[in-house]
Design a protein around this motif. Structure first.
Motif: not given
Length: 307
Positions: A131-137, A194-213
């Motif tokens: 999965l490319p790091t900038n993929s929309p999928q 049913k709730r598992f998702v593999i995201l592009p690397d860049d998107a996942f990194r951003d979520f772990t930096q911006l979506a913590t509590e």
């Protein structure tokens, strides 16, 4: 030299604050992160301290010192034979438009996890989809329940859902081998594919930096019940439902009394650790306000091969 290995999976039942101290950023007390990737971790020293305290509580000081080494002032007597590594992120929960939340990961995280599992002697029978790091999928299992009109919406970001057999294989493997196996987690194991998702690397990194509590804390004056001067601060936490993993490497015990305790070799050490039947641990700060409770699963290579 290390001779045997196991894997310790940590499932966060409450928010976890393994902190780094003060910060000049917008969050006063951030969590520990890898310098290069920016992904959250729990440093090995923190994990070792928690495991040592639990072994001492369950088995006594002699066993704890044989496994993890003597106290600092006697450190020259012998080294410990158990080496926990950093607990790294495997699955990160993110709010979803449908299905409430998704357990997210990315190819970088999965490839590193697979590499560490193989290095520790585990059998891994799944492949990580490209999965490319900038993929929309984003990859999901065929049975996914987080898709709306062929789209996955996490927080305010949308990804085109791409059903993948590899994603299902990984989710099924994690549900069997990484998730807690006690009865109260039966529904969660069923939910994972049913709730598992593999995201592009860049998107996942951003979520772990911006979506913590990020939680605001205060200290009140006893007399007036108002906030004391300088006693308002913010803390960052890993959210509940996060899954971490930590390799545990062991070698032959070096303590003079190891044989008397039945710890004759690395196999005996692994049996001792597995026999602890660890259930829940408290990791990080804020113990008095209910933070840092993790459900523990200790897995040896032969356990996965039999699954």
């Amino acid at each position: 030299m290390f001779e045997k290995a196991a894997m310790l999976f940590l499932y966060c039942e409450t928010p976890v604050h393994a902190g780094t101290g003060t910060s000049l950023s917008i969050v006063d007390l951030p969590i520990q992160r890898e310098r290069i990737t920016g992904l959250p971790i729990v440093q090995a020293s923190s994990l070792k301290g928690v495991l040592r305290a639990e072994v001492e509580r369950l088995k006594g000081k002699q066993i704890a010192e044989t496994l993890f080494g003597p106290e600092t002032q006697r450190a020259s007597e012998h080294a410990g034979c158990v080496s926990p590594h950093d607990a790294r992120l495997l699955l990160f929960p993110i709010r979803s438009l449908v299905g409430v939340f998704a357990w997210a990961t990315c190819p970088l995280v999965l490839e590193r996890f697979k590499r560490e599992m193989i290095a520790a002697g585990f059998s891994v029978n799944w492949s990580v989809p490209s999965l490319p790091t900038n993929s929309p999928q984003a990859f999901v299992a065929e049975s996914s329940e987080i898709i709306a009109d062929a789209t996955i919406v996490l927080e305010e970001f949308a990804f085109k859902a791409q059903p993948s057999q590899e994603a299902k294989n990984i989710a099924d493997w994690l549900a069997t081998n990484a998730f807690p196996q006690s009865n109260e987690y039966e529904t969660f194991r069923d939910w994972l594919p049913k709730r598992f998702v593999i995201l592009p690397d860049d998107a996942f990194r951003d979520f772990t930096q911006l979506a913590t509590e990020v939680i605001a804390r205060i200290r009140l004056k006893t007399e007036t019940k108002t906030v004391a001067e300088g006693a308002l601060w913010t803390e960052e936490h890993l959210p509940s439902e996060t899954l971490l993993y930590a390799p545990i490497f062991v070698s032959k015990p070096l303590a003079p009394n190891a044989n008397q305790l039945g710890l004759t070799d690395s196999d005996a050490v692994l049996r001792e650790l597995g026999g602890l039947q660890l259930d829940r641990l408290q990791i990080g700060g804020d113990e008095t306000v209910g933070r840092g409770i993790v459900k523990v699963r200790f897995v040896r290579p032969e356990d996965v091969q039999k699954s």
